[in-house]
Design an enzyme around this catalytic site. Sequence first.
Site, mmCIF file in Angstrom:
data_model
loop_
_atom_site.group_PDB
_atom_site.id
_atom_site.type_symbol
_atom_site.label_atom_id
_atom_site.label_comp_id
_atom_site.label_asym_id
_atom_site.label_seq_id
_atom_site.Cartn_x
_atom_site.Cartn_y
_atom_site.Cartn_z
ATOM 1 N N HIS A 287 6.797 -15.955 4.531
ATOM 2 C CA HIS A 287 6.347 -17.302 4.928
ATOM 3 C C HIS A 287 5.356 -17.909 3.933
ATOM 4 O O HIS A 287 5.107 -19.111 3.971
ATOM 5 C CB HIS A 287 5.810 -17.316 6.373
ATOM 6 C CG HIS A 287 4.427 -16.792 6.566
ATOM 7 N ND1 HIS A 287 3.698 -17.043 7.709
ATOM 8 C CD2 HIS A 287 3.632 -16.017 5.776
ATOM 9 C CE1 HIS A 287 2.514 -16.462 7.604
ATOM 10 N NE2 HIS A 287 2.457 -15.827 6.454
ATOM 11 N N GLY B 225 0.935 -3.326 -7.744
ATOM 12 C CA GLY B 225 2.008 -4.063 -8.409
ATOM 13 C C GLY B 225 2.003 -5.520 -8.002
ATOM 14 O O GLY B 225 1.283 -5.914 -7.079
ATOM 15 N N ASP B 226 2.830 -6.278 -8.718
ATOM 16 C CA ASP B 226 2.961 -7.710 -8.445
ATOM 17 C C ASP B 226 4.433 -7.956 -8.131
ATOM 18 O O ASP B 226 5.299 -7.679 -8.966
ATOM 19 C CB ASP B 226 2.532 -8.490 -9.703
ATOM 20 C CG ASP B 226 2.649 -9.995 -9.523
ATOM 21 O OD1 ASP B 226 3.536 -10.448 -8.762
ATOM 22 O OD2 ASP B 226 1.863 -10.720 -10.148
ATOM 23 N N ASP C 258 0.784 -3.547 -3.183
ATOM 24 C CA ASP C 258 0.063 -4.834 -3.156
ATOM 25 C C ASP C 258 -0.596 -5.032 -4.513
ATOM 26 O O ASP C 258 -0.538 -4.139 -5.391
ATOM 27 C CB ASP C 258 -0.990 -4.847 -2.025
ATOM 28 C CG ASP C 258 -1.244 -6.260 -1.474
ATOM 29 O OD1 ASP C 258 -1.522 -7.174 -2.282
ATOM 30 O OD2 ASP C 258 -1.176 -6.439 -0.247
HETATM 31 C C1 LIG Z 1 -0.297 -12.876 4.386
HETATM 32 S S1 LIG Z 1 -0.715 -11.324 3.725
HETATM 33 C C2 LIG Z 1 0.189 -10.226 4.776
HETATM 34 C C3 LIG Z 1 -0.419 -8.866 4.885
HETATM 35 C C4 LIG Z 1 0.308 -7.851 5.779
HETATM 36 N N1 LIG Z 1 1.640 -7.586 5.350
HETATM 37 C C5 LIG Z 1 0.317 -8.317 7.211
HETATM 38 O O1 LIG Z 1 1.312 -8.870 7.673
HETATM 39 O O2 LIG Z 1 -0.702 -8.161 7.887
HETATM 40 C C6 LIG Z 1 0.183 -11.305 2.215
HETATM 41 C C7 LIG Z 1 -0.029 -10.084 1.362
HETATM 42 O O3 LIG Z 1 0.763 -10.221 0.178
HETATM 43 C C8 LIG Z 1 0.014 -9.759 -0.925
HETATM 44 N N2 LIG Z 1 0.492 -10.416 -2.141
HETATM 45 C C9 LIG Z 1 0.358 -11.703 -2.501
HETATM 46 N N3 LIG Z 1 0.899 -11.934 -3.694
HETATM 47 C C10 LIG Z 1 1.376 -10.748 -4.121
HETATM 48 C C11 LIG Z 1 2.081 -10.330 -5.296
HETATM 49 N N4 LIG Z 1 2.364 -11.214 -6.242
HETATM 50 N N5 LIG Z 1 2.440 -9.039 -5.398
HETATM 51 C C12 LIG Z 1 2.145 -8.133 -4.416
HETATM 52 N N6 LIG Z 1 1.499 -8.480 -3.274
HETATM 53 C C13 LIG Z 1 1.121 -9.766 -3.140
HETATM 54 C C14 LIG Z 1 -1.399 -10.169 -0.580
HETATM 55 O O4 LIG Z 1 -2.354 -9.457 -1.329
HETATM 56 C C15 LIG Z 1 -1.453 -9.890 0.905
HETATM 57 O O5 LIG Z 1 -1.854 -8.572 1.174
#
Ligand SMILES: C[S@@+](CC[C@H](N)C(=O)[O-])C[C@H]1O[C@@H](n2cnc3c(N)ncnc32)[C@H](O)[C@@H]1O
Length: 336
Positions: free
Chosen positions: A245, A225-226, A199
């Site tokens: 989504h 990471g991104d 994350d």
């Molecule tokens: C809607 S949440 C879902 C969290 C978890 N997977 C769940 O279903 O409960 C989306 C997740 O994607 C992560 N996220 C958003 N942009 C991101 C990126 N560019 N790289 C890595 N993670 C990212 C957010 O920090 C968040 O934890």
Amino acid sequence: MADLFPDRIVELGTGFWGSKVLLSAVELGVFSTLAGGPLDGETLRARLGIHPRSARDFFDALVALGMLGRDRDRYANTPETDLFLDRAKPSYMGGLLEMLNFRLYGFWGSLTEALRTGQPQNESKFGGGNLFDALYSDPARLRLFLQAMTGVSLGAAKAMAQKFPWKQYRTFVDIGAAQGGLPVQVALAHPHLTGGGFDLPVVGPIFEGYVASFGLADRLRFQPGDFFTDPLPGADVLVMGHILHDWDLDEKRMLLRKAHTALDSGGALIVYEAIIDNERRRNAFGLLMSLNMLIETRGGFDYTGTDCAGWMREVGFRETSVVHLVGNDSMVVGIK
Ligand SMILES: C[S@@+](CC[C@H](N)C(=O)[O-])C[C@H]1O[C@@H](n2cnc3c(N)ncnc32)[C@H](O)[C@@H]1O
């Protein structure tokens, strides 16, 4: 005409009354207060510090809505509210309701505007950036959001721990793991597995704190990471819950392609969320979640199992299947 009644219309139209009663109950700490045992109405009112005028209606509405029990004048948690809405228990999932109360309850008031303009109505409405830029610039909102994710995914995580053939695999990484709700449930159920969560770096301390509170720090590691700029980590199984989504179709395809690249032959990708039924007429929660993506994101939307399986095959997965998890949630599994 004589046998038609408007009661379902009235019930749905006033649905936000019941919803807000529950959200305020969590905000006021009703269920945490009653976790110590049943209390009479006046003692409960005084502990919560609310005005006498409507306290009885508030408590009895919670009884009628199935969120409290009452024996004469003594109120008590139900088994579900005691397990899931007492802040002191590790099973607390009220972070979701806290986020609904503090953020989405207000933002959904602008649904009509969102439908007219196609534009998000959350913190990002008047600024640039995406949902996560807006959320993560404030540490309190970051924590609230990540805890909310554990709440929204807990049921699916427990079901996935049982319904996926984990015995065939040794390592897994949850992509976009938030607090780590899913990796914790899977690791608790399958001691042979190691893995972690990938994350944004700012999420690290919250993930690590949550994982450590279950004694799993030696088996679940945080990988910063991104997913737009970095490759995804390799593992036998990659999981994406409520990730696709958030993004538009090109971004969804890009994330699926990256997952395919990161897996070895035979590896699995599990995508889970409130997958909409293929006919788009039964999973109301999934369809409302997709409208929530209108409120929250610039191009995100939810989708059917057939949609997701099709995108998986386009990027190279050779086998796909859709498996119901629990309630409104399903997983789409792709095998490389
Ligand atoms: C809607 S949440 C879902 C969290 C978890 N997977 C769940 O279903 O409960 C989306 C997740 O994607 C992560 N996220 C958003 N942009 C991101 C990126 N560019 N790289 C890595 N993670 C990212 C957010 O920090 C968040 O934890």
